[in-house]
Design a protein around this motif. Structure first.
Motif, PDB file in Angstrom:
ATOM      1  N   ASP A 115       0.725 -52.045 -56.346  1.00 32.29           N
ATOM      2  CA  ASP A 115       1.731 -51.234 -55.667  1.00 32.29           C
ATOM      3  C   ASP A 115       1.080 -50.412 -54.572  1.00 32.29           C
ATOM      4  N   ASP A 116       1.921 -49.755 -53.753  1.00 30.25           N
ATOM      5  CA  ASP A 116       1.370 -48.873 -52.728  1.00 30.25           C
ATOM      6  C   ASP A 116       0.830 -47.596 -53.384  1.00 30.25           C
ATOM      7  N   TRP A 117       0.123 -46.795 -52.591  1.00 32.37           N
ATOM      8  CA  TRP A 117      -0.575 -45.632 -53.150  1.00 32.37           C
ATOM      9  C   TRP A 117       0.384 -44.609 -53.738  1.00 32.37           C
ATOM     10  N   LEU A 118       1.588 -44.457 -53.137  1.00 31.16           N
ATOM     11  CA  LEU A 118       2.529 -43.461 -53.634  1.00 31.16           C
ATOM     12  C   LEU A 118       2.997 -43.802 -55.045  1.00 31.16           C
ATOM     13  N   LYS A 119       3.327 -45.055 -55.275  1.00 31.20           N
ATOM     14  CA  LYS A 119       3.779 -45.463 -56.606  1.00 31.20           C
ATOM     15  C   LYS A 119       2.652 -45.355 -57.623  1.00 31.20           C
ATOM     16  N   VAL A 130       0.316 -39.743 -62.493  1.00 33.92           N
ATOM     17  CA  VAL A 130       0.630 -38.369 -62.875  1.00 33.92           C
ATOM     18  C   VAL A 130       1.644 -38.359 -64.015  1.00 33.92           C
ATOM     19  N   ALA A 131       2.717 -39.148 -63.868  1.00 37.91           N
ATOM     20  CA  ALA A 131       3.764 -39.180 -64.890  1.00 37.91           C
ATOM     21  C   ALA A 131       3.212 -39.673 -66.227  1.00 37.91           C
ATOM     22  N   ASN A 185      12.992 -39.979 -57.434  1.00 29.76           N
ATOM     23  CA  ASN A 185      13.660 -40.588 -58.590  1.00 29.76           C
ATOM     24  C   ASN A 185      12.690 -41.265 -59.555  1.00 29.76           C
ATOM     25  N   ARG A 186      11.392 -41.112 -59.354  1.00 30.85           N
ATOM     26  CA  ARG A 186      10.412 -41.640 -60.299  1.00 30.85           C
ATOM     27  C   ARG A 186       9.652 -40.513 -60.990  1.00 30.85           C
ATOM     28  N   LEU A 187       9.043 -39.613 -60.205  1.00 32.23           N
ATOM     29  CA  LEU A 187       8.204 -38.576 -60.798  1.00 32.23           C
ATOM     30  C   LEU A 187       9.011 -37.377 -61.273  1.00 32.23           C
ATOM     31  N   TRP A 188       9.783 -36.756 -60.354  1.00 36.32           N
ATOM     32  CA  TRP A 188      10.475 -35.519 -60.720  1.00 36.32           C
ATOM     33  C   TRP A 188      11.570 -35.752 -61.753  1.00 36.32           C
ATOM     34  N   VAL A 189      12.349 -36.817 -61.562  1.00 36.28           N
ATOM     35  CA  VAL A 189      13.382 -37.133 -62.552  1.00 36.28           C
ATOM     36  C   VAL A 189      12.752 -37.452 -63.901  1.00 36.28           C
ATOM     37  N   GLY A 190      11.614 -38.146 -63.881  1.00 39.36           N
ATOM     38  CA  GLY A 190      10.943 -38.477 -65.127  1.00 39.36           C
ATOM     39  C   GLY A 190      10.477 -37.248 -65.878  1.00 39.36           C
ATOM     40  N   LEU A 191      10.019 -36.235 -65.152  1.00 38.20           N
ATOM     41  CA  LEU A 191       9.572 -35.006 -65.802  1.00 38.20           C
ATOM     42  C   LEU A 191      10.737 -34.276 -66.462  1.00 38.20           C
TER      43      LEU A 191
END
Length: 254
Positions: A127-131, A137-138, A210-216
């Motif tokens: 994947d790209d670096w952001l994902k 982190v998640a 919608n991946r990191l913050w929502v997951g937290l």
């Protein structure tokens, strides 16, 4: 109605460019396993549904479902699980990044009977670096808080007995927390290394928000569910005893 051994569940949104090769690979990988494939088109606008209906007319193992309005990945998987006819469920992402060639090994591991869930572990992310950063982190935060002993809950490739999946509480984004939910009910999870591939066509529907913050935020809810769960709870079952026959001269009670 035919009941296959394994039902492969695929949530898909705008994946018309990836599904043809993905379905071909699934057929090849599971050629020796009685299976069906349920693809849930989550209100795609790119011709995904048209492709699925054409393909289903030629392949009776394919059962396409469709949302009139987008409902998300977890809802797609949950509804596909209820529609499935197999004793076992396998999940794959619709973008083709999960390799169907890993399914037979994961399925065989699940059938040993000593685990509830087999989860894929993408040891070489494509994947790209952001994902990659957001997932790292998640995963670290989730592992610290939920202690689910699973290094990569975001991997779409998983195998689980259908009855175990249907016993889990349903909520949006539940697919990210399956190991923690399984363990909260006394189940056992194991991770196996799997291949990971670059996306072939289209674009990802997940980003930082919608991946990191929502997951937290969801993690707090899962922590509450775990805290409130009392499963498994030991229970004793009274075994009926056979009544002794009445002696001579006694009348048996009705």
């Amino acid at each position: 109605m035919h009941s296959p051994l394994l039902s492969v569940l695929i949530p898909a949104k705008d994946e018309a460019g990836n599904l043809p090769s993905l379905l071909d690979e699934i057929s090849l990988a599971l050629a020796d396993i009685d299976h069906e494939v349920i693809v849930v088109d989550d209100a795609s606008t790119d011709g995904t549904w048209e492709f699925l209906t054409r393909r289903a007319a030629e392949d009776d193992r394919l059962r396409p479902l469709r949302h009139a309005a987008s409902a998300g990945q977890s809802t797609s998987v949950w509804q596909a699980a209820w529609a499935a006819r197999g004793e076992w469920l396998a999940t794959l992402d619709g973008d083709g990044q999960n390799d169907p060639a890993d399914l037979p090994q994961a399925f065989e591991r699940a059938r040993r009977g000593d685990v509830t869930l087999v989860a894929g572990h993408r040891t070489n992310r494509r994947d790209d670096w952001l994902k990659r950063v957001s997932s790292k982190v998640a995963n670290r935060v989730r592992a610290a808080l939920l202690k689910d002993a699973t290094p990569d809950t975001g991997c779409g490739l998983k195998v689980i007995r259908r009855s175990a999946f249907l016993s889990l509480p349903y909520f949006d984004h539940m697919h990210r927390f399956l190991p923690a939910l399984i363990r909260a009910q006394g189940g056992v999870c194991v991770s196996v290394p799997v291949n990971h591939r670059p996306r072939g066509a289209g674009r990802s529907h997940y980003g930082l928000n919608n991946r990191l913050w929502v997951g937290l935020v969801d993690m707090v809810g899962v922590m509450w569910l775990r805290r409130r769960s009392r499963l498994p709870a030991a229970i004793n079952v009274q075994t009926p005893t056979t009544a002794e026959p009445a002696s001579a001269g006694e009348e048996s009670l009705p």
